[in-house]
Design a protein around this motif. Structure first.
Motif, PDB file in Angstrom:
ATOM      1  N   ALA A  22       0.819  -1.217   0.000  1.00 36.52           N
ATOM      2  CA  ALA A  22       0.000   0.000   0.000  1.00 36.52           C
ATOM      3  C   ALA A  22       0.851   1.264   0.000  1.00 36.52           C
ATOM      4  O   ALA A  22       0.458   2.277  -0.580  1.00 36.52           O
ATOM      5  CB  ALA A  22      -0.938  -0.005   1.203  1.00 36.52           C
ATOM      6  N   SER A  23       2.005   1.231   0.646  1.00 34.34           N
ATOM      7  CA  SER A  23       2.820   2.440   0.751  1.00 34.34           C
ATOM      8  C   SER A  23       3.716   2.668  -0.468  1.00 34.34           C
ATOM      9  O   SER A  23       4.134   3.804  -0.711  1.00 34.34           O
ATOM     10  CB  SER A  23       3.675   2.399   2.028  1.00 34.34           C
ATOM     11  N   THR A  24       3.975   1.648  -1.238  1.00 36.03           N
ATOM     12  CA  THR A  24       4.881   1.771  -2.383  1.00 36.03           C
ATOM     13  C   THR A  24       4.442   2.809  -3.404  1.00 36.03           C
ATOM     14  O   THR A  24       5.269   3.625  -3.843  1.00 36.03           O
ATOM     15  CB  THR A  24       5.115   0.396  -3.035  1.00 36.03           C
ATOM     16  N   PRO A  25       3.166   2.842  -3.816  1.00 34.26           N
ATOM     17  CA  PRO A  25       2.786   3.871  -4.791  1.00 34.26           C
ATOM     18  C   PRO A  25       2.993   5.297  -4.279  1.00 34.26           C
ATOM     19  O   PRO A  25       3.407   6.174  -5.051  1.00 34.26           O
ATOM     20  CB  PRO A  25       1.295   3.594  -5.043  1.00 34.26           C
ATOM     21  N   LEU A  26       2.732   5.538  -2.996  1.00 34.21           N
ATOM     22  CA  LEU A  26       2.966   6.874  -2.445  1.00 34.21           C
ATOM     23  C   LEU A  26       4.455   7.189  -2.426  1.00 34.21           C
ATOM     24  O   LEU A  26       4.865   8.307  -2.763  1.00 34.21           O
ATOM     25  CB  LEU A  26       2.377   6.998  -1.040  1.00 34.21           C
ATOM     26  N   GLU A  27       5.272   6.223  -2.058  1.00 31.46           N
ATOM     27  CA  GLU A  27       6.726   6.429  -2.082  1.00 31.46           C
ATOM     28  C   GLU A  27       7.187   6.798  -3.489  1.00 31.46           C
ATOM     29  O   GLU A  27       7.982   7.727  -3.668  1.00 31.46           O
ATOM     30  CB  GLU A  27       7.454   5.166  -1.622  1.00 31.46           C
ATOM     31  N   GLN A  28       6.701   6.076  -4.487  1.00 30.97           N
ATOM     32  CA  GLN A  28       7.086   6.350  -5.873  1.00 30.97           C
ATOM     33  C   GLN A  28       6.598   7.734  -6.313  1.00 30.97           C
ATOM     34  O   GLN A  28       7.324   8.471  -6.982  1.00 30.97           O
ATOM     35  CB  GLN A  28       6.532   5.269  -6.802  1.00 30.97           C
ATOM     36  N   TYR A  29       5.388   8.071  -5.929  1.00 31.77           N
ATOM     37  CA  TYR A  29       4.807   9.372  -6.260  1.00 31.77           C
ATOM     38  C   TYR A  29       5.653  10.500  -5.676  1.00 31.77           C
ATOM     39  O   TYR A  29       5.970  11.475  -6.363  1.00 31.77           O
ATOM     40  CB  TYR A  29       3.370   9.416  -5.723  1.00 31.77           C
ATOM     41  N   LEU A  30       6.038  10.357  -4.424  1.00 33.43           N
ATOM     42  CA  LEU A  30       6.870  11.377  -3.781  1.00 33.43           C
ATOM     43  C   LEU A  30       8.266  11.427  -4.402  1.00 33.43           C
ATOM     44  O   LEU A  30       8.837  12.504  -4.576  1.00 33.43           O
ATOM     45  CB  LEU A  30       6.954  11.116  -2.276  1.00 33.43           C
ATOM     46  N   HIS A  31       8.801  10.263  -4.723  1.00 37.10           N
ATOM     47  CA  HIS A  31      10.127  10.200  -5.355  1.00 37.10           C
ATOM     48  C   HIS A  31      10.125  10.939  -6.696  1.00 37.10           C
ATOM     49  O   HIS A  31      11.118  11.573  -7.069  1.00 37.10           O
ATOM     50  CB  HIS A  31      10.546   8.743  -5.546  1.00 37.10           C
ATOM     51  N   GLN A  32       9.001  10.885  -7.390  1.00 36.60           N
ATOM     52  CA  GLN A  32       8.884  11.554  -8.689  1.00 36.60           C
ATOM     53  C   GLN A  32       8.534  13.035  -8.539  1.00 36.60           C
ATOM     54  O   GLN A  32       8.378  13.745  -9.531  1.00 36.60           O
ATOM     55  CB  GLN A  32       7.818  10.858  -9.540  1.00 36.60           C
ATOM     56  N   GLY A  33       8.406  13.504  -7.298  1.00 39.47           N
ATOM     57  CA  GLY A  33       8.148  14.916  -7.060  1.00 39.47           C
ATOM     58  C   GLY A  33       6.676  15.302  -7.118  1.00 39.47           C
ATOM     59  O   GLY A  33       6.359  16.480  -7.275  1.00 39.47           O
ATOM     60  N   GLY A  34       5.795  14.303  -6.979  1.00 39.49           N
ATOM     61  CA  GLY A  34       4.362  14.590  -7.013  1.00 39.49           C
ATOM     62  C   GLY A  34       3.960  15.517  -5.872  1.00 39.49           C
ATOM     63  O   GLY A  34       4.495  15.422  -4.773  1.00 39.49           O
ATOM     64  N   PRO A  35       3.011  16.419  -6.133  1.00 38.83           N
ATOM     65  CA  PRO A  35       2.596  17.379  -5.112  1.00 38.83           C
ATOM     66  C   PRO A  35       1.625  16.765  -4.105  1.00 38.83           C
ATOM     67  O   PRO A  35       0.884  15.826  -4.419  1.00 38.83           O
ATOM     68  CB  PRO A  35       1.892  18.463  -5.922  1.00 38.83           C
ATOM     69  N   LEU A  36       1.637  17.290  -2.892  1.00 37.14           N
ATOM     70  CA  LEU A  36       0.675  16.944  -1.849  1.00 37.14           C
ATOM     71  C   LEU A  36       0.181  18.238  -1.217  1.00 37.14           C
ATOM     72  O   LEU A  36       0.920  19.222  -1.135  1.00 37.14           O
ATOM     73  CB  LEU A  36       1.320  16.080  -0.756  1.00 37.14           C
ATOM     74  N   THR A  37      -1.056  18.209  -0.755  1.00 33.33           N
ATOM     75  CA  THR A  37      -1.573  19.352  -0.013  1.00 33.33           C
ATOM     76  C   THR A  37      -0.997  19.319   1.399  1.00 33.33           C
ATOM     77  O   THR A  37      -0.463  18.296   1.848  1.00 33.33           O
ATOM     78  CB  THR A  37      -3.100  19.307   0.072  1.00 33.33           C
ATOM     79  N   ASP A  38      -1.132  20.421   2.100  1.00 33.50           N
ATOM     80  CA  ASP A  38      -0.680  20.458   3.495  1.00 33.50           C
ATOM     81  C   ASP A  38      -1.394  19.399   4.332  1.00 33.50           C
ATOM     82  O   ASP A  38      -0.777  18.746   5.169  1.00 33.50           O
ATOM     83  CB  ASP A  38      -0.905  21.841   4.106  1.00 33.50           C
ATOM     84  N   LEU A  39      -2.688  19.221   4.093  1.00 30.22           N
ATOM     85  CA  LEU A  39      -3.461  18.226   4.838  1.00 30.22           C
ATOM     86  C   LEU A  39      -2.984  16.809   4.527  1.00 30.22           C
ATOM     87  O   LEU A  39      -2.870  15.969   5.431  1.00 30.22           O
ATOM     88  CB  LEU A  39      -4.954  18.355   4.528  1.00 30.22           C
ATOM     89  N   GLN A  40      -2.675  16.528   3.281  1.00 27.98           N
ATOM     90  CA  GLN A  40      -2.160  15.209   2.912  1.00 27.98           C
ATOM     91  C   GLN A  40      -0.807  14.944   3.568  1.00 27.98           C
ATOM     92  O   GLN A  40      -0.557  13.845   4.075  1.00 27.98           O
ATOM     93  CB  GLN A  40      -2.047  15.086   1.391  1.00 27.98           C
TER      94      GLN A  40
END
Length: 68
Positions: A22-40
């Motif tokens: 479950a955590s792998t896609p978020l790790e990959q997203y962050l590694h690629q510089g994907g944006p997150l809101t402050d709440l996220q």
């Protein structure tokens, strides 16, 4: 189904595998510089911090049981 106090080893393997999956896609997203809101960011950070607290407590309890 997992319940507190359950020590079924194969179930714990599945829980860990599910967490990692479950955590792998978020790790990959962050590694690629994907944006997150402050709440996220706060939600993910709080979840990780709480998990670390629970792991630390679990380790202390199991370390004490091993010494008995």
């Amino acid at each position: 189904m997992y319940s507190i106090g359950m020590t079924n080893e194969p179930n714990s393997h599945r829980l860990v595998a599910n967490f990692m999956t479950a955590s792998t896609p978020l790790e990959q997203y962050l590694h690629q510089g994907g944006p997150l809101t402050d709440l996220q960011i706060e939600s993910v950070s709080l979840t990780v911090k709480n998990l670390q607290i629970f792991i630390d407590i679990w380790k202390r309890r199991h370390d004490q049981k091993d010494k008995i």
